[in-house]
Scaffold this motif. Structure first.
Motif, short mmCIF file in Angstrom:
data_model
loop_
_atom_site.label_atom_id
_atom_site.label_comp_id
_atom_site.label_asym_id
_atom_site.label_seq_id
_atom_site.Cartn_x
_atom_site.Cartn_y
_atom_site.Cartn_z
N GLY A 272 0.82 -1.21 0.00
CA GLY A 272 0.00 0.00 0.00
C GLY A 272 0.85 1.26 0.00
N LYS A 273 1.93 1.25 0.76
CA LYS A 273 2.84 2.39 0.79
C LYS A 273 3.50 2.58 -0.58
CE LYS A 273 6.79 4.40 3.19
NZ LYS A 273 7.77 4.26 4.27
N LYS A 274 3.93 1.48 -1.20
CA LYS A 274 4.53 1.57 -2.53
C LYS A 274 3.53 2.16 -3.53
CE LYS A 274 7.70 -2.28 -1.95
NZ LYS A 274 7.95 -3.70 -2.27
N LEU A 275 2.28 1.72 -3.46
CA LEU A 275 1.25 2.24 -4.36
C LEU A 275 1.02 3.73 -4.13
CD1 LEU A 275 -1.28 -0.70 -4.16
CD2 LEU A 275 -0.16 0.10 -6.25
N PHE A 276 0.95 4.15 -2.87
CA PHE A 276 0.71 5.54 -2.53
C PHE A 276 1.76 6.45 -3.15
CE2 PHE A 276 1.06 9.28 0.21
CZ PHE A 276 -0.26 9.66 0.35
N PHE A 277 3.03 6.03 -3.09
CA PHE A 277 4.12 6.85 -3.61
C PHE A 277 4.52 6.48 -5.04
CE2 PHE A 277 4.65 7.27 1.02
CZ PHE A 277 4.62 8.65 1.11
N SER A 278 3.75 5.60 -5.69
CA SER A 278 4.08 5.16 -7.05
C SER A 278 3.74 6.23 -8.08
CB SER A 278 3.32 3.87 -7.40
OG SER A 278 1.94 4.15 -7.57
N GLU A 279 4.33 6.09 -9.26
CA GLU A 279 4.00 6.98 -10.38
C GLU A 279 2.59 6.67 -10.91
OE1 GLU A 279 5.56 9.65 -11.79
OE2 GLU A 279 6.96 9.48 -10.12
N GLN A 280 2.15 5.42 -10.76
CA GLN A 280 0.84 5.02 -11.26
C GLN A 280 -0.28 5.80 -10.57
OE1 GLN A 280 -0.28 0.96 -10.45
NE2 GLN A 280 -2.08 1.06 -11.75
N LEU A 281 -0.30 5.82 -9.25
CA LEU A 281 -1.34 6.53 -8.51
C LEU A 281 -0.94 7.96 -8.18
CD1 LEU A 281 -2.68 3.80 -6.06
CD2 LEU A 281 -3.57 4.49 -8.29
N ALA A 282 0.34 8.18 -7.90
CA ALA A 282 0.91 9.52 -7.66
C ALA A 282 0.26 10.25 -6.47
CB ALA A 282 0.84 10.37 -8.92
N CYS A 283 -0.28 9.52 -5.50
CA CYS A 283 -0.88 10.16 -4.32
C CYS A 283 0.14 11.02 -3.58
CB CYS A 283 -1.42 9.10 -3.36
SG CYS A 283 -2.54 7.89 -4.07
N GLY A 284 1.37 10.51 -3.48
CA GLY A 284 2.42 11.19 -2.73
C GLY A 284 2.92 12.46 -3.38
N LYS A 285 2.55 12.72 -4.64
CA LYS A 285 2.95 13.98 -5.26
C LYS A 285 2.20 15.15 -4.65
CE LYS A 285 4.69 12.41 -9.65
NZ LYS A 285 4.74 12.67 -11.07
N CYS A 286 0.98 14.91 -4.21
CA CYS A 286 0.16 15.98 -3.65
C CYS A 286 -0.05 15.85 -2.14
CB CYS A 286 -1.21 16.01 -4.32
SG CYS A 286 -1.14 16.46 -6.06
N HIS A 287 -0.12 14.61 -1.64
CA HIS A 287 -0.44 14.37 -0.24
C HIS A 287 0.76 13.91 0.55
CE1 HIS A 287 -4.79 14.72 -0.80
NE2 HIS A 287 -4.65 14.02 -1.90
N GLN A 288 0.81 14.34 1.81
CA GLN A 288 1.83 13.84 2.73
C GLN A 288 1.24 12.72 3.55
OE1 GLN A 288 3.95 16.24 5.47
NE2 GLN A 288 4.88 17.48 3.88
N PHE A 289 2.10 11.80 3.92
CA PHE A 289 1.74 10.75 4.86
C PHE A 289 2.98 10.45 5.69
CE2 PHE A 289 0.61 6.80 6.71
CZ PHE A 289 -0.77 6.80 6.77
N GLY A 290 2.88 10.64 6.98
CA GLY A 290 4.02 10.39 7.85
C GLY A 290 5.22 11.26 7.55
N GLY A 291 4.99 12.49 7.12
CA GLY A 291 6.08 13.42 6.85
C GLY A 291 6.70 13.28 5.47
N GLN A 292 6.22 12.35 4.65
CA GLN A 292 6.74 12.17 3.29
C GLN A 292 5.67 12.57 2.29
OE1 GLN A 292 7.61 7.95 3.35
NE2 GLN A 292 9.77 8.36 3.63
N GLY A 293 6.09 13.14 1.18
CA GLY A 293 5.17 13.48 0.11
C GLY A 293 5.00 14.97 -0.08
N GLY A 294 4.06 15.32 -0.93
CA GLY A 294 3.82 16.71 -1.29
C GLY A 294 2.91 17.43 -0.32
N SER A 295 2.71 18.72 -0.56
CA SER A 295 1.87 19.52 0.34
C SER A 295 0.77 20.26 -0.41
CB SER A 295 2.74 20.50 1.13
OG SER A 295 3.44 21.34 0.23
N ILE A 296 0.47 19.81 -1.63
CA ILE A 296 -0.59 20.44 -2.41
C ILE A 296 -1.95 20.07 -1.83
CG2 ILE A 296 -1.70 20.52 -4.67
CD1 ILE A 296 1.14 19.92 -5.84
N GLY A 297 -2.11 18.78 -1.50
CA GLY A 297 -3.34 18.29 -0.89
C GLY A 297 -3.18 18.15 0.61
#
Length: 186
Positions: A58-83
């Motif tokens: 699930g973590k790999k999917l969240f930060f994957s290019e396929q779903l790209a959730c981590g480009k906009c959203h942070q989770f546990g201090g990692q990821g983007g800050s758009i969302g």
């Protein structure tokens, strides 16, 4: 002593934006509140929909290019800050988190409202405003990129009723991957 039927509603706002906002759960510590278990610390959350889910996948999917959730959203201090920061989803129920993914425009966080811009040259842009001053506006796009444009180039700016998050993310992955992603989030 409170009168019968008395209610307490709290919200906050900023000097720049008077829209009422809910307080994040992480801001409250209720030392007197305990889970309904025999021993403090024995509480284990059981979410049947994510039983047997793979947190690491699930973590790999969240930060994957396929779903790209981590480009906009942070989770546990990692990821983007758009969302919105999704680190507190452990406090939410499965159905509400699923709805936010399947229907991202159903409830939009007021801190992450997308805007539609029409430029004087005729071009149209959509995105979340991440920086702004008298001369420039930084507009975060759904792909995580930030465009900086001059305020003098903007013809109109209007809040969007649609989330910047695309619909259909769950249709692009298998049922097992959906379960794994929800396991990571919850």
């Amino acid at each position: 002593k409170l009168a019968a039927g008395a209610k307490l509603n709290l919200h906050w706002f900023t000097a720049e934006d008077l829209r009422p906002r809910a307080f994040p759960l992480r801001r409250f510590k209720l030392p007197w509140a305990r889970p309904a278990t025999e021993q403090p610390g024995d509480y284990k959350r059981h979410v049947p929909e994510i039983a047997e889910g793979n947190w690491n996948n699930g973590k790999k999917l969240f930060f994957s290019e396929q779903l790209a959730c981590g480009k906009c959203h942070q989770f546990g201090g990692q990821g983007g800050s758009i969302g919105a920061d999704l680190s507190n989803l452990v406090h939410r129920d499965y159905d509400s988190v699923l709805r936010d993914i399947v229907q991202p425009s159903a409830a939009i966080n007021p801190d992450h409202i997308a805007y539609n811009f029409e430029l004087k040259a005729g071009e149209a842009l959509s995105g979340v405003v991440v920086s702004e001053n008298d001369e420039h506006v930084g507009i975060a796009q759904a792909n995580g990129d930030v465009l900086v444009i001059r305020t003098s180039q903007i013809s109109t700016r209007e809040a969007s009723s649609l989330s910047l998050m695309p619909e259909g993310l769950f249709q692009a992955i298998s049922a097992a991957d959906r379960r794994d992603l929800m396991t990571f989030l919850l």
